[in-house]
Design a protein around this motif. Structure first.
Motif, PDB file in Angstrom:
ATOM      1  N   LYS A 204      17.779  36.477  34.559  1.00  0.00           N
ATOM      2  CA  LYS A 204      18.836  36.856  35.512  1.00  0.00           C
ATOM      3  C   LYS A 204      19.253  35.614  36.290  1.00  0.00           C
ATOM      4  CE  LYS A 204      19.614  41.042  34.630  1.00  0.00           C
ATOM      5  NZ  LYS A 204      18.680  41.428  33.679  1.00  0.00           N
ATOM      6  N   LYS A 205      20.526  35.290  36.241  1.00  0.00           N
ATOM      7  CA  LYS A 205      21.066  34.106  36.919  1.00  0.00           C
ATOM      8  C   LYS A 205      20.233  32.853  36.606  1.00  0.00           C
ATOM      9  CE  LYS A 205      23.487  36.369  40.711  1.00  0.00           C
ATOM     10  NZ  LYS A 205      22.940  37.599  41.296  1.00  0.00           N
ATOM     11  N   GLY A 206      19.869  32.684  35.357  1.00  0.00           N
ATOM     12  CA  GLY A 206      19.160  31.487  34.919  1.00  0.00           C
ATOM     13  C   GLY A 206      17.658  31.510  35.152  1.00  0.00           C
ATOM     14  N   LYS A 207      17.171  32.539  35.880  1.00  0.00           N
ATOM     15  CA  LYS A 207      15.728  32.578  36.180  1.00  0.00           C
ATOM     16  C   LYS A 207      15.060  33.762  35.468  1.00  0.00           C
ATOM     17  CE  LYS A 207      15.392  29.949  40.250  1.00  0.00           C
ATOM     18  NZ  LYS A 207      15.652  29.937  41.645  1.00  0.00           N
ATOM     19  N   LEU A 208      13.769  33.603  35.254  1.00  0.00           N
ATOM     20  CA  LEU A 208      13.013  34.682  34.639  1.00  0.00           C
ATOM     21  C   LEU A 208      12.993  35.882  35.583  1.00  0.00           C
ATOM     22  CD1 LEU A 208      11.302  35.183  32.093  1.00  0.00           C
ATOM     23  CD2 LEU A 208       9.317  34.404  33.379  1.00  0.00           C
ATOM     24  N   ASP A 209      13.362  37.047  35.078  1.00  0.00           N
ATOM     25  CA  ASP A 209      13.335  38.269  35.887  1.00  0.00           C
ATOM     26  C   ASP A 209      11.881  38.756  35.922  1.00  0.00           C
ATOM     27  OD1 ASP A 209      13.496  40.816  36.922  1.00  0.00           O
ATOM     28  OD2 ASP A 209      15.328  41.331  35.840  1.00  0.00           O
ATOM     29  N   GLU A 210      11.170  38.307  36.978  1.00  0.00           N
ATOM     30  CA  GLU A 210       9.729  38.582  37.020  1.00  0.00           C
ATOM     31  C   GLU A 210       9.423  40.064  37.181  1.00  0.00           C
ATOM     32  OE1 GLU A 210       8.034  35.795  39.795  1.00  0.00           O
ATOM     33  OE2 GLU A 210       8.504  34.127  38.435  1.00  0.00           O
ATOM     34  N   GLY A 211      10.319  40.779  37.871  1.00  0.00           N
ATOM     35  CA  GLY A 211      10.126  42.230  38.041  1.00  0.00           C
ATOM     36  C   GLY A 211      10.175  42.928  36.692  1.00  0.00           C
ATOM     37  N   ARG A 212      11.164  42.542  35.889  1.00  0.00           N
ATOM     38  CA  ARG A 212      11.324  43.138  34.557  1.00  0.00           C
ATOM     39  C   ARG A 212      10.115  42.821  33.675  1.00  0.00           C
ATOM     40  NH1 ARG A 212      16.052  44.127  31.689  1.00  0.00           N
ATOM     41  NH2 ARG A 212      16.544  45.633  33.284  1.00  0.00           N
ATOM     42  N   LEU A 213       9.670  41.547  33.747  1.00  0.00           N
ATOM     43  CA  LEU A 213       8.531  41.123  32.923  1.00  0.00           C
ATOM     44  C   LEU A 213       7.265  41.873  33.350  1.00  0.00           C
ATOM     45  CD1 LEU A 213       7.649  39.251  30.697  1.00  0.00           C
ATOM     46  CD2 LEU A 213       7.318  37.443  32.357  1.00  0.00           C
ATOM     47  N   ASP A 214       7.110  42.042  34.649  1.00  0.00           N
ATOM     48  CA  ASP A 214       5.957  42.778  35.176  1.00  0.00           C
ATOM     49  C   ASP A 214       5.954  44.208  34.647  1.00  0.00           C
ATOM     50  OD1 ASP A 214       4.695  44.549  37.530  1.00  0.00           O
ATOM     51  OD2 ASP A 214       3.801  42.540  37.555  1.00  0.00           O
ATOM     52  N   SER A 215       7.137  44.855  34.680  1.00  0.00           N
ATOM     53  CA  SER A 215       7.211  46.244  34.180  1.00  0.00           C
ATOM     54  C   SER A 215       6.887  46.302  32.695  1.00  0.00           C
ATOM     55  CB  SER A 215       8.609  46.833  34.354  1.00  0.00           C
ATOM     56  OG  SER A 215       9.094  46.598  35.624  1.00  0.00           O
ATOM     57  N   LEU A 216       7.348  45.288  31.952  1.00  0.00           N
ATOM     58  CA  LEU A 216       7.081  45.269  30.512  1.00  0.00           C
ATOM     59  C   LEU A 216       5.579  45.187  30.242  1.00  0.00           C
ATOM     60  CD1 LEU A 216       8.020  44.976  27.516  1.00  0.00           C
ATOM     61  CD2 LEU A 216       8.180  42.522  27.909  1.00  0.00           C
ATOM     62  N   ILE A 217       4.916  44.241  30.930  1.00  0.00           N
ATOM     63  CA  ILE A 217       3.485  44.045  30.684  1.00  0.00           C
ATOM     64  C   ILE A 217       2.673  45.248  31.192  1.00  0.00           C
ATOM     65  CG2 ILE A 217       1.505  42.505  31.086  1.00  0.00           C
ATOM     66  CD1 ILE A 217       3.667  41.285  29.272  1.00  0.00           C
ATOM     67  N   LYS A 218       3.145  45.837  32.298  1.00  0.00           N
ATOM     68  CA  LYS A 218       2.481  47.044  32.814  1.00  0.00           C
ATOM     69  C   LYS A 218       2.528  48.158  31.751  1.00  0.00           C
ATOM     70  CE  LYS A 218       2.920  50.206  36.690  1.00  0.00           C
ATOM     71  NZ  LYS A 218       3.863  50.624  37.723  1.00  0.00           N
ATOM     72  N   GLU A 219       3.679  48.287  31.140  1.00  0.00           N
ATOM     73  CA  GLU A 219       3.862  49.307  30.100  1.00  0.00           C
ATOM     74  C   GLU A 219       2.973  49.010  28.881  1.00  0.00           C
ATOM     75  OE1 GLU A 219       5.633  52.927  29.404  1.00  0.00           O
ATOM     76  OE2 GLU A 219       5.646  51.682  31.208  1.00  0.00           O
ATOM     77  N   ILE A 220       2.870  47.711  28.558  1.00  0.00           N
ATOM     78  CA  ILE A 220       2.035  47.304  27.416  1.00  0.00           C
ATOM     79  C   ILE A 220       0.563  47.612  27.699  1.00  0.00           C
ATOM     80  CG2 ILE A 220       1.145  45.184  26.301  1.00  0.00           C
ATOM     81  CD1 ILE A 220       4.089  44.297  26.104  1.00  0.00           C
ATOM     82  N   LYS A 221       0.184  47.455  28.957  1.00  0.00           N
ATOM     83  CA  LYS A 221      -1.189  47.792  29.373  1.00  0.00           C
ATOM     84  C   LYS A 221      -1.424  49.300  29.191  1.00  0.00           C
ATOM     85  CE  LYS A 221      -5.106  47.335  31.793  1.00  0.00           C
ATOM     86  NZ  LYS A 221      -6.014  48.241  31.108  1.00  0.00           N
ATOM     87  N   MET A 222      -0.414  50.066  29.581  1.00  0.00           N
ATOM     88  CA  MET A 222      -0.531  51.519  29.448  1.00  0.00           C
ATOM     89  C   MET A 222      -0.645  51.912  27.967  1.00  0.00           C
ATOM     90  SD  MET A 222       1.019  54.019  31.970  1.00  0.00           S
ATOM     91  CE  MET A 222       2.789  53.948  31.893  1.00  0.00           C
ATOM     92  N   LEU A 223       0.154  51.264  27.124  1.00  0.00           N
ATOM     93  CA  LEU A 223       0.068  51.524  25.682  1.00  0.00           C
ATOM     94  C   LEU A 223      -1.340  51.186  25.188  1.00  0.00           C
ATOM     95  CD1 LEU A 223       3.469  49.970  24.470  1.00  0.00           C
ATOM     96  CD2 LEU A 223       2.853  52.382  24.320  1.00  0.00           C
TER      97      LEU A 223
END
Ligand code: GLU
Length: 361
Positions: free
Chosen positions: A15-34
Motif C-alpha cells: 500500500k503506497k509503496g510500503k508493506l501492508d503489515e496489517g494485511r500480512l499479519d491477518s494472512l499469517i494469523k489465518e495460516i496459523k489457524m489452518l
C-alpha cells in the motif's frame, strides 16, 4: 494432513509503496489457524519490485533497475514475513525460482525436495520469482502461473489466488451491473476463457487471463483452485468447505508428472502441423507418424518438445524424435520409407504415443 498453496499479489500486499503489515499479519494469523486444523500452507508472494522501487525512490523502467529493486524489495518482503511468522510462533523460509527450475529436471527435483522438506518440518515456504537475476527469457513471468506450477509439486489439494477482485464474473462488474460472480467452474471451456479476455474486462478483472491459465494448470494437475478477494482473508479457512467465497475451479484431471512437464513446464519453439486423420489417432493415444504430417513451423531439434497443431489450434504437445529439416523430408511418407529417405536408421514414429500429452481428454 492437507496442503494449500496461497498466492498473494502486490496490489493486495503493498500500500503506497510500503508493506501492508496489517494485511500480512491477518494472512499469517489465518495460516496459523489452518495449521491448527492440520492444513499446511505454502505462500507464493509478489511485491519485491514495488517495495524496492519505493524504498530506493525510483520508478524502474529498464531491466537492470527492476532487478536492483527486486533484490532490495525481496529483503523488505521477507523481513515482513519473518516478523509476522515469529509473532504466531511459526518459521518461514525463502525460495526464489525461475522458469529453468521447472524445465530442467534436476533443478525441478531439487526444488520439489526443498519444498517438501520445509513443509514436512513445519516451515512455511515463501516463494517468489527470482526477479533480481531474471531476464524476460528465463522468467515464468507472473505469480499466478508460478503458484499453479508449485501447487502439484507441493502435493497441494488446493491453490488459492488472493486478488483484489471477488472472483470470476460473467462480465466486468465495474461496468456491467448485471455481471454475476461464477461460484463454480467444472470445465474451463472457451466461454470461460473469453470471460477473461483483457479487452472486454479491462478494469474489474485485470489479470484474469493469467488466473485462468493458472486454473488450467492446477485443475489438470489434480489441484482445486479458488480465486478469492484478499479483503476476505478470514475466508481462507473456509476454502475446504462448501462455504468458500469467490470462484472455485474444480480439478478435472490428474496428469502424471511427465505429462505436466510436457504441457506446462517446457516452451516449444516449433510446431508440427497434422492432418485430420493424424489428429484423430493422437486423440486416441496413438503415435504421431510421418504420413499424417502436413507441415512444420519454427525451430525443432530432435528431443525438443513441440506443439501438435491441427487447423490452427494446439491439441497436444510432444517430444519430437526428428529435427525440423528431417520432418520436412519425411512428411507424408510411410514410416517404412523413413530410413531410405534420410539415408540412415531412424525411429518409426515422429513422436511416440508415450511422449504425447493431450491438452484436453
Ligand atoms: N515477482 C514479482 C514481484 O515480486 C511479481 C510478479 C506478479 O505479481 O505476477 O514483484
Amino acid at each position: 494432513m492437507k496442503r494449500i498453496v496461497i498466492k498473494i499479489g502486490s496490489s493486495s500486499l503493498v500500500k503506497k509503496g510500503k508493506l501492508d503489515e496489517g494485511r500480512l499479519d491477518s494472512l499469517i494469523k489465518e495460516i496459523k489457524m489452518l495449521r491448527d486444523n492440520d492444513i499446511k500452507s505454502c505462500i507464493v508472494t509478489s511485491g519485491s519490485i514495488a517495495l524496492g522501487a519505493y524504498s530506493i525512490g525510483v520508478k524502474p523502467k529498464d531491466m537492470k533497475m527492476k532487478q536492483a529493486c527486486a533484490a532490495h524489495g525481496q529483503a523488505i518482503l521477507m523481513e515482513g514475513y519473518m516478523n509476522a511468522s515469529l509473532k504466531y510462533g511459526m518459521k518461514c523460509a525463502q525460495i526464489l525460482v525461475n522458469h529453468d527450475d521447472f524445465e530442467n529436471r534436476e533443478r525441478m527435483l531439487n526444488l520439489e525436495n526443498t519444498l517438501n522438506t520445509l513443509l514436512d518440518n513445519d516451515i512455511i515456504p515463501i516463494i517468489n520469482e527470482n526477479d533480481a537475476l531474471a531476464v524476460e527469457e528465463i522468467k515464468v513471468g507472473d505469480n499466478d502461473t508460478l503458484s499453479a506450477l508449485i501447487a502439484p509439486m507441493a502435493s497441494a489439494d488446493m491453490l488459492v489466488l488472493l486478488s483484489d477482485i471477488d472472483g470470476l464474473f460473467t462480465d466486468n462488474p465495474k461496468t456491467n451491473k448485471d455481471a454475476v460472480l461464477i461460484k463454480r467452474v467444472d470445465k474451463i471451456t472457451d466461454d470461460i476463457k473469453a470471460m477473461a479476455h483483457p479487452s472486454s474486462t479491462e478494469v474489474g478483472t485485470g489479470g484474469m487471463e493469467t488466473k485462468i491459465n493458472a486454473a488450467i494448470i492446477a485443475t489438470t494437475s489434480g489441484v482445486d483452485m479458488i480465486i478469492q478477494n484478499a479483503n476476505d482473508l478470514e475466508g481462507l479457512h473456509k476454502a475446504f468447505s462448501d462455504d468458500y467465497s469467490g470462484t472455485l475451479f474444480v480439478r478435472n484431471r490428474s496428469l502424471n508428472a511427465r505429462d505436466q512437464w510436457i504441457l506446462f513446464k517446457t516452451r516449444p519453439t516449433g510446431s508440427i502441423i497434422v492432418d485430420e486423420g493424424c489428429l484423430k489417432a493422437i486423440l486416441n493415444r496413438k503415435s504421431l507418424l510421418a504420413s499424417g504430417i502436413v507441415g512444420v513451423s519454427g525451430f525443432i531439434m530432435d528431443g525438443d518438445v513441440v506443439n501438435i497443431v491441427y487447423d490452427g489450434r494446439v491439441y497436444a504437445k510432444g517430444i519430437s524424435n526428428f529435427a525440423d529439416y528431417d520432418i520436412l523430408k519425411i512428411k507424408g511418407h510411410a514410416s517404412k520409407d523413413i530410413a531410405s529417405i534420410l539415408g540412415h536408421k531412424a525411429k518409426g514414429e515422429v513422436i511416440h504415443a508415450n511422449d504425447i500429452a493431450l491438452l484436453e481428454e
